[in-house]
Design a protein around this motif. Structure first.
Motif, PDB file in Angstrom:
ATOM      1  N   ALA A  95       0.835  -1.204   0.000  1.00 10.71           N
ATOM      2  CA  ALA A  95       0.000   0.000   0.000  1.00 10.71           C
ATOM      3  C   ALA A  95       0.868   1.253   0.000  1.00 10.71           C
ATOM      4  O   ALA A  95       0.608   2.212  -0.750  1.00 10.71           O
ATOM      5  CB  ALA A  95      -0.918  -0.013   1.219  1.00 10.71           C
ATOM      6  N   THR A  96       1.901   1.258   0.833  1.00 10.77           N
ATOM      7  CA  THR A  96       2.784   2.429   0.899  1.00 10.77           C
ATOM      8  C   THR A  96       3.486   2.658  -0.430  1.00 10.77           C
ATOM      9  O   THR A  96       3.586   3.794  -0.922  1.00 10.77           O
ATOM     10  CB  THR A  96       3.819   2.244   2.022  1.00 10.77           C
ATOM     11  N   GLU A  97       3.971   1.569  -1.038  1.00 10.31           N
ATOM     12  CA  GLU A  97       4.672   1.687  -2.316  1.00 10.31           C
ATOM     13  C   GLU A  97       3.752   2.220  -3.416  1.00 10.31           C
ATOM     14  O   GLU A  97       4.181   2.980  -4.294  1.00 10.31           O
ATOM     15  CB  GLU A  97       5.237   0.331  -2.722  1.00 10.31           C
ATOM     16  N   ALA A  98       2.478   1.809  -3.358  1.00 10.99           N
ATOM     17  CA  ALA A  98       1.534   2.245  -4.389  1.00 10.99           C
ATOM     18  C   ALA A  98       1.065   3.670  -4.172  1.00 10.99           C
ATOM     19  O   ALA A  98       0.882   4.433  -5.133  1.00 10.99           O
ATOM     20  CB  ALA A  98       0.333   1.291  -4.425  1.00 10.99           C
ATOM     21  N   VAL A  99       0.890   4.032  -2.902  1.00 15.20           N
ATOM     22  CA  VAL A  99       0.288   5.327  -2.597  1.00 15.20           C
ATOM     23  C   VAL A  99       1.315   6.458  -2.607  1.00 15.20           C
ATOM     24  O   VAL A  99       1.022   7.569  -3.089  1.00 15.20           O
ATOM     25  CB  VAL A  99      -0.408   5.261  -1.214  1.00 15.20           C
ATOM     26  N   PRO A 146       3.988   7.477  -4.289  1.00 17.06           N
ATOM     27  CA  PRO A 146       4.255   8.289  -5.490  1.00 17.06           C
ATOM     28  C   PRO A 146       3.066   9.144  -5.905  1.00 17.06           C
ATOM     29  O   PRO A 146       3.243  10.286  -6.351  1.00 17.06           O
ATOM     30  CB  PRO A 146       4.581   7.232  -6.559  1.00 17.06           C
ATOM     31  N   LEU A 147       1.853   8.576  -5.753  1.00 20.86           N
ATOM     32  CA  LEU A 147       0.662   9.344  -6.146  1.00 20.86           C
ATOM     33  C   LEU A 147       0.454  10.535  -5.213  1.00 20.86           C
ATOM     34  O   LEU A 147       0.164  11.649  -5.666  1.00 20.86           O
ATOM     35  CB  LEU A 147      -0.571   8.439  -6.132  1.00 20.86           C
ATOM     36  N   ARG A 148       0.598  10.293  -3.939  1.00 18.25           N
ATOM     37  CA  ARG A 148       0.401  11.392  -2.979  1.00 18.25           C
ATOM     38  C   ARG A 148       1.458  12.468  -3.182  1.00 18.25           C
ATOM     39  O   ARG A 148       1.164  13.671  -3.124  1.00 18.25           O
ATOM     40  CB  ARG A 148       0.462  10.845  -1.549  1.00 18.25           C
ATOM     41  N   ALA A 149       2.704  12.032  -3.414  1.00 19.06           N
ATOM     42  CA  ALA A 149       3.790  12.996  -3.625  1.00 19.06           C
ATOM     43  C   ALA A 149       3.549  13.828  -4.880  1.00 19.06           C
ATOM     44  O   ALA A 149       3.956  15.001  -4.956  1.00 19.06           O
ATOM     45  CB  ALA A 149       5.125  12.269  -3.720  1.00 19.06           C
ATOM     46  N   ALA A 150       2.880  13.214  -5.855  1.00 20.40           N
ATOM     47  CA  ALA A 150       2.605  13.933  -7.110  1.00 20.40           C
ATOM     48  C   ALA A 150       1.357  14.782  -7.026  1.00 20.40           C
ATOM     49  O   ALA A 150       0.981  15.439  -8.012  1.00 20.40           O
ATOM     50  CB  ALA A 150       2.469  12.919  -8.253  1.00 20.40           C
ATOM     51  N   VAL A 177       2.059   7.454   7.916  1.00 16.76           N
ATOM     52  CA  VAL A 177       0.675   7.813   8.221  1.00 16.76           C
ATOM     53  C   VAL A 177       0.036   8.673   7.128  1.00 16.76           C
ATOM     54  O   VAL A 177      -1.120   8.439   6.739  1.00 16.76           O
ATOM     55  CB  VAL A 177       0.582   8.498   9.598  1.00 16.76           C
ATOM     56  N   PRO A 178       0.723   9.676   6.559  1.00 15.61           N
ATOM     57  CA  PRO A 178       0.089  10.456   5.480  1.00 15.61           C
ATOM     58  C   PRO A 178      -0.344   9.590   4.307  1.00 15.61           C
ATOM     59  O   PRO A 178      -1.389   9.862   3.691  1.00 15.61           O
ATOM     60  CB  PRO A 178       1.182  11.453   5.076  1.00 15.61           C
ATOM     61  N   ASP A 179       0.437   8.540   3.990  1.00 16.05           N
ATOM     62  CA  ASP A 179       0.042   7.639   2.910  1.00 16.05           C
ATOM     63  C   ASP A 179      -1.223   6.870   3.280  1.00 16.05           C
ATOM     64  O   ASP A 179      -2.118   6.681   2.439  1.00 16.05           O
ATOM     65  CB  ASP A 179       1.171   6.654   2.606  1.00 16.05           C
ATOM     66  N   TRP A 180      -1.308   6.437   4.523  1.00 14.09           N
ATOM     67  CA  TRP A 180      -2.490   5.696   4.955  1.00 14.09           C
ATOM     68  C   TRP A 180      -3.716   6.610   5.028  1.00 14.09           C
ATOM     69  O   TRP A 180      -4.834   6.185   4.723  1.00 14.09           O
ATOM     70  CB  TRP A 180      -2.219   5.008   6.302  1.00 14.09           C
ATOM     71  N   GLU A 181      -3.518   7.841   5.424  1.00  9.55           N
ATOM     72  CA  GLU A 181      -4.649   8.784   5.424  1.00  9.55           C
ATOM     73  C   GLU A 181      -5.170   8.976   4.002  1.00  9.55           C
ATOM     74  O   GLU A 181      -6.396   9.052   3.780  1.00  9.55           O
ATOM     75  CB  GLU A 181      -4.200  10.116   6.031  1.00  9.55           C
ATOM     76  N   TRP A 182      -4.265   9.051   3.030  1.00  8.85           N
ATOM     77  CA  TRP A 182      -4.651   9.189   1.625  1.00  8.85           C
ATOM     78  C   TRP A 182      -5.406   7.941   1.179  1.00  8.85           C
ATOM     79  O   TRP A 182      -6.450   8.038   0.505  1.00  8.85           O
ATOM     80  CB  TRP A 182      -3.386   9.384   0.790  1.00  8.85           C
TER      81      TRP A 182
END
Length: 313
Positions: free
Chosen positions: A219-223, A225-229, A296-301
């Motif tokens: 989940a972290t690996e997938a999320v 890059p998208l959140r950072a973009a 945590v920011p990735d999981w919130e996303w």
């Protein structure tokens, strides 16, 4: 020197040992080194053995050994080696305390802490390693105590020591101050207690499963890059990630429905907290563990993406 009897007057003994007359009288009055005899005029007299005992007393006092321990050694009630070893341990602890106080003062000198931080730093400078760990243990008692939880999980949590080095860096002092304030915050304790209660309920219902670390990494690996973009959680790209991960996340053969995705989002939200992650980041700084990026920011996303996919289904 009283050559006739081989005895010393108290003045002669003071010159021989380097102790003051007052100190020799004190040791005599305390029964530590009593006079060997008295002259016809009533003056105290000391033989060579008494002089040697006074030399030993002076040496031990200079080393910081207390009178009670010295008396026990001289009366053969305690072994000198054991007494010395005990004082070595006490000195080591004192040295560690002084080093810690120096580090705390250096931190205060380098910046302007708040009144609350000053109080916590003052506490830190006075506490032993055991007392500092007790603060963490009390926190564990508050959030885990009295609940039917996964024993291995609780044992891992409780096994973590928070060990400041003898000469902590300013960053480690700051981390301890923040950590001590965090684990004693009633709001934070209530939040982690709520997580523990949720685990207890799931165990009672027979639905408890340990976190899937492999899924978490995926989940972290997938999320990330998208959140950072700057990709929004309700975007088509986000929905694609949800479609990929929702099924494995549900487990137990649960159907992948909007209701189940909402339930899963609520479950993840309960166990996702920035302050909990901050707790582990602070522990890592204090214990000199490798730093890790916040997840945590990735999981919130991902939680927001789960909810958005459920609403758009």
């Amino acid at each position: 020197m009283n050559t006739q009897h081989g005895l010393h007057t108290i003045g002669e003994l003071a010159r021989r040992t380097g102790l003051s007359v007052k100190a020799i009288r004190f040791y005599a009055d305390e029964g530590i080194v009593p006079p060997t005899a008295r002259s016809d005029a009533g003056y105290r007299l000391y033989d060579a053995e008494a002089a040697a005992r006074l030399d030993l007393v002076r040496t031990l006092r200079e080393l910081g050994i207390d009178l009670a321990a010295i008396r026990a050694v001289l009366n053969r009630e305690a072994d000198l080696g054991e007494v010395a070893a005990a004082h070595v341990r006490a000195l080591d602890e004192r040295i560690r305390t002084l080093r810690l106080r120096r580090a705390v003062l250096s931190t205060v000198a380098d910046r302007t802490p708040t009144e609350r931080e000053i109080t916590l730093m003052s506490d830190l400078a006075r506490l032993s390693a055991e007392e500092r760990q007790r603060i963490i243990d009390d926190y564990h008692d508050a959030v885990f105590g009295g609940l039917d939880l996964d024993e291995d999980f609780v044992a891992r949590m409780r096994s973590v020591r928070v060990d400041l080095p003898d000469e902590p860096s300013p960053a480690q002092v700051d981390a301890w101050v923040e950590l001590a304030g965090l684990v004693q915050d009633p709001g934070f304790r209530d939040r982690v207690r709520a997580m523990s209660l949720a685990q207890e309920r799931s165990r009672a219902e027979g639905t408890y499963q340990r976190p899937d670390s492999e899924l978490g990494c995926r989940a972290t690996e997938a999320v990330a890059p998208l959140r950072a973009a700057g990709v929004a959680p309700d975007s088509p790209e986000a929905r694609s990630v949800v479609e990929e991960l929702a099924g494995p996340a549900l487990r137990d053969g649960r159907p992948d429905t909007p209701a189940e995705r909402r339930r899963l989002a609520e479950e993840y939200e309960l166990f996702t907290d920035r302050r909990v992650e901050r707790y582990w980041q602070l522990v890592a700084v204090i214990n000199e563990w490798p730093a890790f990026e916040p997840r945590v920011p990735d999981w919130e996303w991902f939680i927001a993406a789960l909810r958005a996919s459920a609403e758009s289904a």
